[in-house]
Design an enzyme around this catalytic site. Structure first.
Site, PDB file in Angstrom:
ATOM      1  CE  LYS A  41      -1.112   8.447   0.812  1.00 12.90           C
ATOM      2  NZ  LYS A  41       0.059   8.047   1.403  1.00 12.90           N
ATOM      3  CE  LYS A  99      -1.584   8.503   6.292  1.00  7.83           C
ATOM      4  NZ  LYS A  99      -1.308   7.335   5.485  1.00  7.83           N
TER       5      LYS A  99
END
Ligand SMILES: O=C[C@H](O)COP(=O)(O)O
Length: 263
Positions: A41, A99
């Site tokens: 991320k 995700k």
């Protein structure tokens, strides 16, 4: 490489620690700190900011299959086109989980169904839906995600400067989310500006994983660098909370056994 399958976390009290990392160096630090899931991320690009495909590939290579690796796709509007494109790009990097966040607006169920239609096109990667507790989460979507073949669902926060997950939703609502995910045989995760103090109450809900970024950084600055001591502190706090829960369950079981023998 699987995150704990549904129900086992509740049965055996094992809650995985997910850590969001920006590069291979941070991934190595997290492996050293005992992290269970490495999440690619870029926090400088939003709640689910995506790292470059090159960075994700480097993280996957560095982790070398020792723990599951997930990747966020970015804070896209809830539309089929951009989300499907970003999901396929992330899946192509070799991660175990992609995700995909669902911001308000748009037809989220349509996007979920479109992602379900990708089966076979995402390689080994499984899709994980991310709902935002501070952006009118629709828990009805969990059933759609299960029908679409998602592996799991995470409840996170979109606004990282407006409190932590337990500030946004009450514990009974978080518990309801965990129960819905279990009922649909998906793993579930809780995240959102979480700190050490939040861990005991969240471990009590027995999610399959709890996700962190800010708490793992110096001065809790989520766009700063990861700190090994902070990683170890969170790791230890989860282990301590799990032991308390396990001891509590054992003492309750012993008390029930004594009552049965006495009756
Ligand atoms: O999935 C992980 C979470 O998004 C962690 O980020 P945060 O602790 O900064 O909310």
């Amino acid at each position: 490489m699987q995150i704990i399958p549904p129900r086992r976390a509740a049965d055996c009290g094992r809650v995985s620690m997910l850590a969001s990392v920006v590069d291979a160096r941070e991934a190595t630090l997290c492996l050293e700190g005992g992290v269970d899931v490495i999440d690619c991320k870029d926090p400088s690009r939003g709640a689910l900011g995506a790292v470059t495909p090159e960075a994700a590939r480097a993280i996957v290579e560095t982790v070398g299959g020792r723990v599951p690796v997930s990747a966020t796709i970015g804070d896209h509007p809830c539309e089929v086109g951009p989300i499907v494109e970003a999901t396929l790009q992330a899946a192509a990097t070799g991660v175990d989980y992609v995700k995909t966040g669902f911001l308000p607006g748009g037809d989220a169920a349509e996007v979920v169904r479109a992602l379900g239609g990708l089966r076979g096109e995402t390689g080994k990667a499984q899709i994980v839906g991310v709902l935002f507790a501070d952006a009118s989460p629709d828990f009805e979507l969990v059933a759609e995600m299960a029908a679409a073949g998602f592996a799991g669902v995470v409840l996170d926060t979109a606004n990282k400067s407006d409190g932590a997950l337990p500030d946004v939703l009450a514990v009974d609502q978080l518990e309801h989310f965990v129960e819905i995910a279990r009922a649909h045989e998906m793993f579930c995760g809780l995240a959102g500006s979480l700190r050490t103090r939040h861990i005991p109450a969240l471990v009590r809900l027995a999610p399959d994983l709890i996700g962190f970024r800010g708490a793992l950084c110096r001065e809790n600055a989520r766009t700063g660098s990861l700190d090994l001591r902070a990683v170890a502190e969170i790791r230890d706090a989860i282990a301590k909370a799990e032991k308390i829960e396990t001891d509590l369950m054992m003492s309750k079981a012993e008390e029930l056994a004594r009552e049965e023998r006495a009756s």
